[in-house]
Design an enzyme around this catalytic site. Sequence first.
Site, mmCIF file in Angstrom:
data_model
loop_
_atom_site.group_PDB
_atom_site.id
_atom_site.type_symbol
_atom_site.label_atom_id
_atom_site.label_comp_id
_atom_site.label_asym_id
_atom_site.label_seq_id
_atom_site.Cartn_x
_atom_site.Cartn_y
_atom_site.Cartn_z
ATOM 1 N N GLU A 17 0.825 -1.213 0.000
ATOM 2 C CA GLU A 17 0.000 0.000 0.000
ATOM 3 C C GLU A 17 0.860 1.265 0.000
ATOM 4 O O GLU A 17 0.522 2.254 -0.653
ATOM 5 C CB GLU A 17 -0.927 0.020 1.215
ATOM 6 C CG GLU A 17 -1.987 -1.069 1.220
ATOM 7 C CD GLU A 17 -1.510 -2.392 1.844
ATOM 8 O OE1 GLU A 17 -0.278 -2.592 1.952
ATOM 9 O OE2 GLU A 17 -2.364 -3.215 2.198
ATOM 10 N N LYS A 19 3.838 1.752 -1.212
ATOM 11 C CA LYS A 19 4.416 1.957 -2.546
ATOM 12 C C LYS A 19 3.434 2.729 -3.430
ATOM 13 O O LYS A 19 3.783 3.724 -4.064
ATOM 14 C CB LYS A 19 4.712 0.592 -3.175
ATOM 15 C CG LYS A 19 5.084 0.654 -4.642
ATOM 16 C CD LYS A 19 5.008 -0.740 -5.265
ATOM 17 C CE LYS A 19 5.315 -0.691 -6.739
ATOM 18 N NZ LYS A 19 6.702 -0.334 -7.030
ATOM 19 N N SER A 437 17.215 -3.904 -19.603
ATOM 20 C CA SER A 437 15.778 -3.662 -19.678
ATOM 21 C C SER A 437 15.490 -2.282 -20.246
ATOM 22 O O SER A 437 16.236 -1.326 -20.005
ATOM 23 C CB SER A 437 15.146 -3.810 -18.299
ATOM 24 O OG SER A 437 15.809 -3.006 -17.369
ATOM 25 N N GLU A 488 13.901 -7.022 -22.327
ATOM 26 C CA GLU A 488 13.458 -7.759 -21.136
ATOM 27 C C GLU A 488 11.995 -7.563 -20.761
ATOM 28 O O GLU A 488 11.619 -7.704 -19.593
ATOM 29 C CB GLU A 488 14.368 -7.460 -19.923
ATOM 30 C CG GLU A 488 15.833 -7.798 -20.180
ATOM 31 C CD GLU A 488 16.758 -7.558 -18.979
ATOM 32 O OE1 GLU A 488 16.286 -7.499 -17.830
ATOM 33 O OE2 GLU A 488 17.975 -7.440 -19.212
ATOM 34 N N CYS A 520 10.183 -2.556 -4.491
ATOM 35 C CA CYS A 520 10.197 -3.795 -3.728
ATOM 36 C C CYS A 520 10.683 -4.919 -4.615
ATOM 37 O O CYS A 520 10.581 -4.850 -5.828
ATOM 38 C CB CYS A 520 8.785 -4.149 -3.276
ATOM 39 S SG CYS A 520 8.056 -2.901 -2.246
ATOM 40 N N TRP A 565 19.807 -12.894 -4.111
ATOM 41 C CA TRP A 565 18.496 -12.257 -4.162
ATOM 42 C C TRP A 565 17.350 -13.245 -4.003
ATOM 43 O O TRP A 565 16.205 -12.932 -4.313
ATOM 44 C CB TRP A 565 18.351 -11.423 -5.437
ATOM 45 C CG TRP A 565 19.076 -10.111 -5.305
ATOM 46 C CD1 TRP A 565 19.637 -9.583 -4.187
ATOM 47 C CD2 TRP A 565 19.304 -9.144 -6.349
ATOM 48 N NE1 TRP A 565 20.217 -8.365 -4.455
ATOM 49 C CE2 TRP A 565 20.025 -8.073 -5.774
ATOM 50 C CE3 TRP A 565 18.970 -9.086 -7.704
ATOM 51 C CZ2 TRP A 565 20.415 -6.945 -6.510
ATOM 52 C CZ3 TRP A 565 19.359 -7.965 -8.434
ATOM 53 C CH2 TRP A 565 20.073 -6.913 -7.843
ATOM 54 N N ASP A 603 24.484 -10.880 -15.546
ATOM 55 C CA ASP A 603 24.414 -9.864 -14.503
ATOM 56 C C ASP A 603 24.793 -10.444 -13.149
ATOM 57 O O ASP A 603 24.236 -11.453 -12.721
ATOM 58 C CB ASP A 603 22.985 -9.312 -14.407
ATOM 59 C CG ASP A 603 22.603 -8.504 -15.640
ATOM 60 O OD1 ASP A 603 23.495 -7.859 -16.216
ATOM 61 O OD2 ASP A 603 21.414 -8.510 -16.006
ATOM 62 N N HIS A 645 27.468 -7.301 -15.356
ATOM 63 C CA HIS A 645 27.016 -5.999 -14.878
ATOM 64 C C HIS A 645 26.843 -6.062 -13.376
ATOM 65 O O HIS A 645 26.351 -7.046 -12.839
ATOM 66 C CB HIS A 645 25.692 -5.634 -15.549
ATOM 67 C CG HIS A 645 24.973 -4.530 -14.839
ATOM 68 N ND1 HIS A 645 25.418 -3.233 -14.862
ATOM 69 C CD2 HIS A 645 23.882 -4.541 -14.042
ATOM 70 C CE1 HIS A 645 24.618 -2.491 -14.115
ATOM 71 N NE2 HIS A 645 23.683 -3.261 -13.609
ATOM 72 N N HIS A 698 18.286 5.789 -11.248
ATOM 73 C CA HIS A 698 17.415 5.809 -10.065
ATOM 74 C C HIS A 698 16.783 7.171 -9.856
ATOM 75 O O HIS A 698 15.992 7.349 -8.950
ATOM 76 C CB HIS A 698 18.197 5.387 -8.820
ATOM 77 C CG HIS A 698 18.649 3.968 -8.907
ATOM 78 N ND1 HIS A 698 19.927 3.629 -9.289
ATOM 79 C CD2 HIS A 698 17.989 2.806 -8.733
ATOM 80 C CE1 HIS A 698 20.025 2.303 -9.319
ATOM 81 N NE2 HIS A 698 18.871 1.784 -8.989
HETATM 82 N N1 GLN Z 1 19.720 -6.651 -17.033
HETATM 83 C C1 GLN Z 1 19.021 -6.134 -15.903
HETATM 84 C C2 GLN Z 1 18.173 -4.946 -16.327
HETATM 85 O O1 GLN Z 1 18.566 -4.247 -17.196
HETATM 86 C C3 GLN Z 1 19.994 -5.689 -14.861
HETATM 87 C C4 GLN Z 1 19.296 -5.137 -13.667
HETATM 88 C C5 GLN Z 1 20.203 -4.918 -12.488
HETATM 89 O O2 GLN Z 1 21.386 -4.913 -12.595
HETATM 90 N N2 GLN Z 1 19.649 -4.713 -11.335
HETATM 91 O O3 GLN Z 1 17.126 -4.694 -15.754
HETATM 92 ZN ZN ZN Z 2 22.277 -2.865 -12.221
#
Ligand code: GLN
Ligand code: ZN
Length: 758
Positions: A17, A19, A437, A488, A520, A565, A603, A645, A698
């Site tokens: 909620e 979020k 993505s 993606e 999240c 994760w 990644d 990455h 971000h």
């Molecule tokens: N390949 C993923 C993306 O582009 C990498 C995301 C990440 O590093 N958190 O969403």
């Molecule tokens: Zn990343």
Amino acid sequence: MAVTHNLGFPRIGAGRELKFALENYWKGLSSQDDLKAEGARLRRQHWEHQTGLDFVPVGDFSYYDHILDMSFLLGNVPDRVRNISGTTLDNYFRVARGRSTVQSSCCSVHAGEMTKWFDTNYHYIVPEFTADTVFSLHASEFLAQLQEARRLGIATKPVIIGPVTYLWLGKSKDDCNRLSLLPRLLPIYRELLDKLAQEGIEWVQIDEPILVTELSPEWQAAVGMAYEALAINRPKILVAAYFGQLQENLDLACGLPVAGLHIDAINGRAEVDEIIRRLPEDKVLSLGVINGRNIWKTDLHATLEWLEPIHRALKERLWIAPSCSLLHVPVDLHSEQKLDPEIRSWLAFALQKLEELTILGKALNDGRVSVQEALVANSSAIEKRHTSHRVKNPGVRANVERLDAGWGRRAGSYEQRAAKQAAILGLPEFPTTTIGSFPQTAEIRETRSKFRRGELDQAAYSALMKREIERCVHEQDKLGLDVYVHGEAERNDMVEYFGEQLEGYAFSQFGWVQSYGSRCVKPPILFGDVSRPQAMTVEWTRYAQSLTNKPMKGMLTGPVTMLNWSFVRDDQPRAATCYQLALAIRGEVLDLEKAGIRIIQIDEAALREGLPLRRSQWHEYLQWAVEAFRITANGVKDETQIHTHMCYSEFNDIIHAIADMDADVITIETSRSDMELLDAFEDFKYPNEIGPGVYDIHSPNIPNTAEIIQLLRNAAQRIPASRLWVNPDCGLKTRSWEEVIPALRNMVEAAKALRSAN
Ligand code: GLN
Ligand code: ZN
């Protein structure tokens, strides 16, 4: 009587909620009053869930991040937002994310740096300090929440971050010694404690999780000094340490002039006897006996066998709690009606953990008979998980046995590979790419959820996803990027997407855990041996490659990130689980190569966060983590270019391990820290290619070409230009196309400008 209490409750809400309330406010769809009303409603709900406990945390709620709350509470607000008009909450969001609402886009600033909270997947906003930082108490919001709780009759225990941990978490912007600020900071804490005393508060929880880390003598001394200065009778102080063992800080922690000490008895159980011996007899010992970082049921029988003698010795001095704040686990298992019932019977989320705590408390205080039924049910669940056939797969175990170091080695050296790859790929200098993505639009999410609900058949779903891939390729054509991604769109989440296609994983529907702000994650539950029944990404990637002559990256999540994760099994070492993951993903890498994909990105966004908190344990972790990556990646031909990455990675201390992974290219997060992260590359000549992120994904702010050129020039001082790539910090899924297009256009333009300048 043993006392039960909690250190912190998840604030995002069982249905996320908070979020949605936040995002509505940021989009200008609701007022600040609406947001605050939702905050108050959630707080109340969370407190009511905890009324069975003797003490309930208050102050653990946050609109974005509890460390940022602390900065505002202490009046440590960056200058860049001080003179902007608007409410405190607007400024708070500006520091958190660069801006407040869409309407107030006039007042965007650069967002505060964000980094991992200890070894968790939660991110906090790093406090900023300079030699001139002054603190002042701004406690009205905090006190209002206490009053709110007390009006509701909640047994209120305020929770704050301790002064030494607060300084330790922050960053000095002018190289001042953060500890030199402690004498200025302590009076503010003192003032706050006095206010709490006036409010009639009995206990306050002050978190000092740095007590489980290796502290220099200066920082150790600072902890002692801080609590000498704060020593008071009212409120009584419970210093809380969690996420690990106290070890060399044990004496320090036991000797603090406070009324109680909380320790993580999941990670630190071996130390408990010693602590009991050292802790003065007038002090409370709070044992965190329920794992606040994982989702498995507690073995209540075993816990009681251990706790009962301790309780007999300590009596009312014994408190029990989860090991840490429950921020790191989902809220309620009862929401999970689709989860496999057998696996579900092995689990406990936040509310169930608090039930376990209550059962333990009752068993200690009123005898096991008082909770007989609950204990029998728990034992049976624990026993069934232990003996279930779903957990072990002999074929997987045999494959892991066969592993040897050769599996993790490329045939040629980097130089040999680079030459072959250059011939095939024909990329310009400063090649541009993205991290994988593209924006996950409402339509994409809608398509995926319709497919999930069975409202779209496979053919219709595939057609829509292919259309998304076409769109991404088309946009990349227009932008003039050099290495493409398919976008993606089919992935809800980079770990869940793969977990769903692997054996050994189960999924919750609502098992959300806050990662940062309103974001999240829903970590999959890795309960058994892992294997890959069939190819996972080959069809989409092959299709995407068929639309262009530019190299299309195959995009995979690496084994260490899959591990870090996920909620992973606690019945075998993490390394063993990681090798199983490595073998499964290696199969996918080889299948992509066979399908003609020339660049494969694996990644490892979460490699760094798996580092143990104590340096003395890093070597062991890095050894198996890097080896697992190598097994995954390095079975390919020299001509195939491997990328990896990493987000939020600070490399200075693990650069050798990163180099050992031997990826041809790494892309990393750097833009928010002004390329400071690249310091690592100054002393250590990283042998392969690097793409330092030049677009902070971000934040909604769009970097201009000049800024990007500047960042790349900084990078070129540390890394030979011939080995630099140009890319955003991370994936673009959380951004909108309206933001992404101009940002990438500026990025491509910057790369072109640098090429012609060279
Ligand atoms: N390949 C993923 C993306 O582009 C990498 C995301 C990440 O590093 N958190 O969403
Ligand atoms: Zn990343």
